[in-house]
Design an enzyme around this catalytic site. Structure first.
Site, PDB file in Angstrom:
ATOM      1  N   THR A 287       5.314   0.186   0.787  1.00 36.67           N
ATOM      2  CA  THR A 287       5.021  -0.029  -0.628  1.00 36.67           C
ATOM      3  C   THR A 287       4.425   1.253  -1.196  1.00 36.67           C
ATOM      4  O   THR A 287       3.461   1.792  -0.662  1.00 36.67           O
ATOM      5  CB  THR A 287       4.053  -1.216  -0.862  1.00 36.67           C
ATOM      6  OG1 THR A 287       2.849  -0.993  -0.158  1.00 36.67           O
ATOM      7  CG2 THR A 287       4.691  -2.534  -0.458  1.00 36.67           C
TER       8      THR A 287
ATOM      9  N   VAL B  34       0.629   0.960  -2.483  1.00 35.85           N
ATOM     10  CA  VAL B  34      -0.493   0.796  -1.556  1.00 35.85           C
ATOM     11  C   VAL B  34      -0.307   1.670  -0.314  1.00 35.85           C
ATOM     12  O   VAL B  34      -1.129   2.525  -0.008  1.00 35.85           O
ATOM     13  CB  VAL B  34      -0.690  -0.689  -1.149  1.00 35.85           C
ATOM     14  CG1 VAL B  34      -1.803  -0.821  -0.119  1.00 35.85           C
ATOM     15  CG2 VAL B  34      -1.002  -1.542  -2.375  1.00 35.85           C
ATOM     16  N   CYS B  35       0.794   1.492   0.394  1.00 35.54           N
ATOM     17  CA  CYS B  35       0.985   2.168   1.689  1.00 35.54           C
ATOM     18  C   CYS B  35       1.234   3.670   1.564  1.00 35.54           C
ATOM     19  O   CYS B  35       0.869   4.433   2.452  1.00 35.54           O
ATOM     20  CB  CYS B  35       2.160   1.540   2.441  1.00 35.54           C
ATOM     21  SG  CYS B  35       1.996  -0.236   2.689  1.00 35.54           S
ATOM     22  N   LEU B  36       1.865   4.093   0.451  1.00 33.52           N
ATOM     23  CA  LEU B  36       2.248   5.496   0.292  1.00 33.52           C
ATOM     24  C   LEU B  36       1.249   6.297  -0.531  1.00 33.52           C
ATOM     25  O   LEU B  36       0.856   7.397  -0.150  1.00 33.52           O
ATOM     26  CB  LEU B  36       3.637   5.578  -0.350  1.00 33.52           C
ATOM     27  CG  LEU B  36       4.165   6.976  -0.702  1.00 33.52           C
ATOM     28  CD1 LEU B  36       4.287   7.850   0.551  1.00 33.52           C
ATOM     29  CD2 LEU B  36       5.516   6.869  -1.408  1.00 33.52           C
TER      30      LEU B  36
END
Length: 196
Positions: free
Chosen positions: A113, A116-118
Site C-alpha cells: 500500500t 502506509v507500507c511505501l
C-alpha cells in the site's frame, strides 16, 4: 538524484506484498500490482540485484507474502524480515540493517500500500541520504485521496516516482546484452500491453 540506477549500485525493497493486505488496493487493478511486483522480483533475479523482503504480522489478516515471491527469490524469501507490527519498515532495526549491509545507496522500493507500507520507509530512507525510486504500479491504496497525498509527500521530499517498465529500462541499459533480452521477455510477458 544524481546517478542512474544500475544493477551494480541498487538494492530492491519489496514491502508487505501479502495476500491479505493486497486486497486493500482499489486505485489500480490488483492484477496489475501483482504482475508488476513479480516482474520486479524477476528483474532483480536476472540482474543479480540484492532484494530485501519484509512482511508484517503474517499470522493475522495480512496473510503470508505472495507465494510466487518464494518461487522467484527463494533466498530473499527465507531471509525476509518478519515485522511484529512496526508500521514504518525502516524503523525495524533488522530491516534497516539488511539494507545497510548491501552497501548500496540507490533504493528501488515498492510497498503493497502506497499510503502506509511505501510512503514512510521511502521518506525515511530519503531523509538519510539514500536515492529512492518508488515503483508506483507495484503499489496501491484503498482510496484515491490517500494515494494522491502519499505521492505528493514523497515527491516533495525527493523520492522519484516511477513505473515498472520505466525502471526495467533504466536497469537494462542495453536490450541487446544477454540480461537485456531476458528483461525484454519479462517486460512483454508480464508488464506491457499485448502487441498485435
Amino acid at each position: 538524484m544524481s546517478d542512474t540506477f544500475t544493477s551494480e549500485n541498487s538494492v530492491m525493497l519489496l514491502i508487505d506484498h501479502q495476500v491479505g493486505t493486497m486486497q486493500l488496493i482499489k486505485n489500480i487493478p490488483l492484477d496489475v500490482v501483482k504482475r508488476n511486483t513479480l516482474a520486479l522480483a524477476k528483474t532483480a533475479k536476472i540482474l543479480n540485484i540484492p532484494v530485501v523482503l519484509t512482511s508484517s504480522q503474517e499470522e493475522n489478516l495480512q496473510g503470508p507474502l505472495r507465494p510466487e515471491l518464494q518461487d522467484i527469490l527463494p533466498e530473499a524469501f527465507e531471509r525476509r524480515i518478519k515485522r511484529a507490527g512496526i508500521v514504518n519498515a525502516w524503523n525495524d532495526s533488522n530491516f534497516k540493517k539488511a539494507v545497510e549491509d548491501t552497501k548500496r545507496k540507490n533504493i528501488i522500493m515498492a510497498g503493497v500500500t502506497t499510503d502506509v507500507c511505501l510512503v514512510y520507509p521511502a521518506l525515511s530512507a530519503c531523509r538519510e541520504g539514500y536515492n529512492v525510486q518508488a515503483v508506483m504500479d507495484a503499489s496501491g491504496s484503498p482510496f484515491d485521496i490517500s494515494e494522491e497525498m502519499s505521492r505528493r509527500r514523497m515527491e516533495r521530499e525527493g523520492v522519484v516516482l516511477t513505473a515498472t517498465n520505466t525502471l526495467m529500462a533504466e536497469l537494462a541499459q542495453d536490450w541487446s546484452r544477454p540480461q537485456g533480452s531476458q528483461l525484454l521477455q519479462v517486460l512483454f510477458q508480464d508488464v506491457l500491453p499485448q502487441i498485435g
